[in-house]
Motif scaffolding. Sequence first.
Motif, PDB file in Angstrom:
ATOM      1  N   UNK A  81       0.834  -1.198   0.000  1.00  9.95           N
ATOM      2  CA  UNK A  81       0.000   0.000   0.000  1.00  9.95           C
ATOM      3  C   UNK A  81       0.874   1.256   0.000  1.00  9.95           C
ATOM      4  N   UNK A  82       1.958   1.251   0.766  1.00  8.52           N
ATOM      5  CA  UNK A  82       2.847   2.419   0.833  1.00  8.52           C
ATOM      6  C   UNK A  82       3.508   2.697  -0.517  1.00  8.52           C
ATOM      7  N   UNK A  83       4.008   1.652  -1.172  1.00 10.74           N
ATOM      8  CA  UNK A  83       4.664   1.844  -2.477  1.00 10.74           C
ATOM      9  C   UNK A  83       3.646   2.294  -3.518  1.00 10.74           C
ATOM     10  N   UNK A 110       2.804   5.945  -2.898  1.00  3.53           N
ATOM     11  CA  UNK A 110       3.873   6.836  -3.348  1.00  3.53           C
ATOM     12  C   UNK A 110       3.825   7.015  -4.861  1.00  3.53           C
ATOM     13  N   UNK A 111       3.619   5.933  -5.588  1.00  4.16           N
ATOM     14  CA  UNK A 111       3.519   6.026  -7.052  1.00  4.16           C
ATOM     15  C   UNK A 111       2.312   6.855  -7.464  1.00  4.16           C
ATOM     16  N   UNK A 112       1.172   6.616  -6.829  1.00  5.40           N
ATOM     17  CA  UNK A 112      -0.039   7.368  -7.152  1.00  5.40           C
ATOM     18  C   UNK A 112       0.124   8.846  -6.800  1.00  5.40           C
ATOM     19  N   UNK A 113       0.796   9.139  -5.684  1.00  8.08           N
ATOM     20  CA  UNK A 113       1.044  10.534  -5.310  1.00  8.08           C
ATOM     21  C   UNK A 113       1.931  11.242  -6.311  1.00  8.08           C
ATOM     22  N   UNK A 114       2.947  10.532  -6.788  1.00  3.71           N
ATOM     23  CA  UNK A 114       3.823  11.125  -7.798  1.00  3.71           C
ATOM     24  C   UNK A 114       3.044  11.395  -9.081  1.00  3.71           C
ATOM     25  N   UNK A 115       2.164  10.466  -9.451  1.00  3.87           N
ATOM     26  CA  UNK A 115       1.337  10.665 -10.635  1.00  3.87           C
ATOM     27  C   UNK A 115       0.444  11.901 -10.464  1.00  3.87           C
ATOM     28  N   UNK A 116      -0.168  12.040  -9.298  1.00  8.55           N
ATOM     29  CA  UNK A 116      -1.027  13.200  -9.057  1.00  8.55           C
ATOM     30  C   UNK A 116      -0.220  14.500  -9.079  1.00  8.55           C
ATOM     31  N   UNK A 117       1.008  14.456  -8.567  1.00 11.53           N
ATOM     32  CA  UNK A 117       1.866  15.638  -8.622  1.00 11.53           C
ATOM     33  C   UNK A 117       2.179  16.008 -10.068  1.00 11.53           C
ATOM     34  N   UNK A 127       1.975   4.675 -15.877  1.00 10.54           N
ATOM     35  CA  UNK A 127       2.332   3.289 -16.171  1.00 10.54           C
ATOM     36  C   UNK A 127       2.903   2.576 -14.950  1.00 10.54           C
ATOM     37  N   UNK A 128       3.743   3.259 -14.190  1.00  8.99           N
ATOM     38  CA  UNK A 128       4.316   2.658 -12.979  1.00  8.99           C
ATOM     39  C   UNK A 128       3.216   2.387 -11.956  1.00  8.99           C
ATOM     40  N   UNK A 129       2.291   3.322 -11.789  1.00  9.84           N
ATOM     41  CA  UNK A 129       1.197   3.147 -10.839  1.00  9.84           C
ATOM     42  C   UNK A 129       0.265   2.013 -11.275  1.00  9.84           C
ATOM     43  N   UNK A 130      -0.032   1.936 -12.556  1.00 14.17           N
ATOM     44  CA  UNK A 130      -0.891   0.867 -13.058  1.00 14.17           C
ATOM     45  C   UNK A 130      -0.220  -0.497 -12.888  1.00 14.17           C
ATOM     46  N   UNK A 131       1.082  -0.573 -13.147  1.00 17.66           N
ATOM     47  CA  UNK A 131       1.799  -1.830 -12.962  1.00 17.66           C
ATOM     48  C   UNK A 131       1.819  -2.229 -11.489  1.00 17.66           C
ATOM     49  N   UNK A 164       0.686  -5.779  -7.256  1.00 22.83           N
ATOM     50  CA  UNK A 164       0.482  -5.894  -5.817  1.00 22.83           C
ATOM     51  C   UNK A 164      -0.896  -6.388  -5.431  1.00 22.83           C
ATOM     52  N   UNK A 165      -1.940  -6.049  -6.204  1.00 29.76           N
ATOM     53  CA  UNK A 165      -3.294  -6.305  -5.750  1.00 29.76           C
ATOM     54  C   UNK A 165      -4.119  -7.210  -6.671  1.00 29.76           C
TER      55      UNK A 165
END
Length: 64
Positions: free
Chosen positions: A14-16, A19-26, A41-45, A50-51
Amino acid sequence: MKAHPWFNPLWRRIAVFSACAGWFLAELWVGDRFWQGMTFLVTAYAAWDFFLRGAYPVPADPEK
């Protein structure tokens, strides 16, 4: 492909992912189209690996 044992605890995945989703939103906020695509792409992967893939252990049911 095997799952890495470092990601076995749910909180780490969840933390990783967060972080990826936060970077995408930024990057959405900043408006850089290249990094928007890369971080998406990193967030989708991460979400898939993970889930959705099912390679990591499911937490035990506390009811049982």
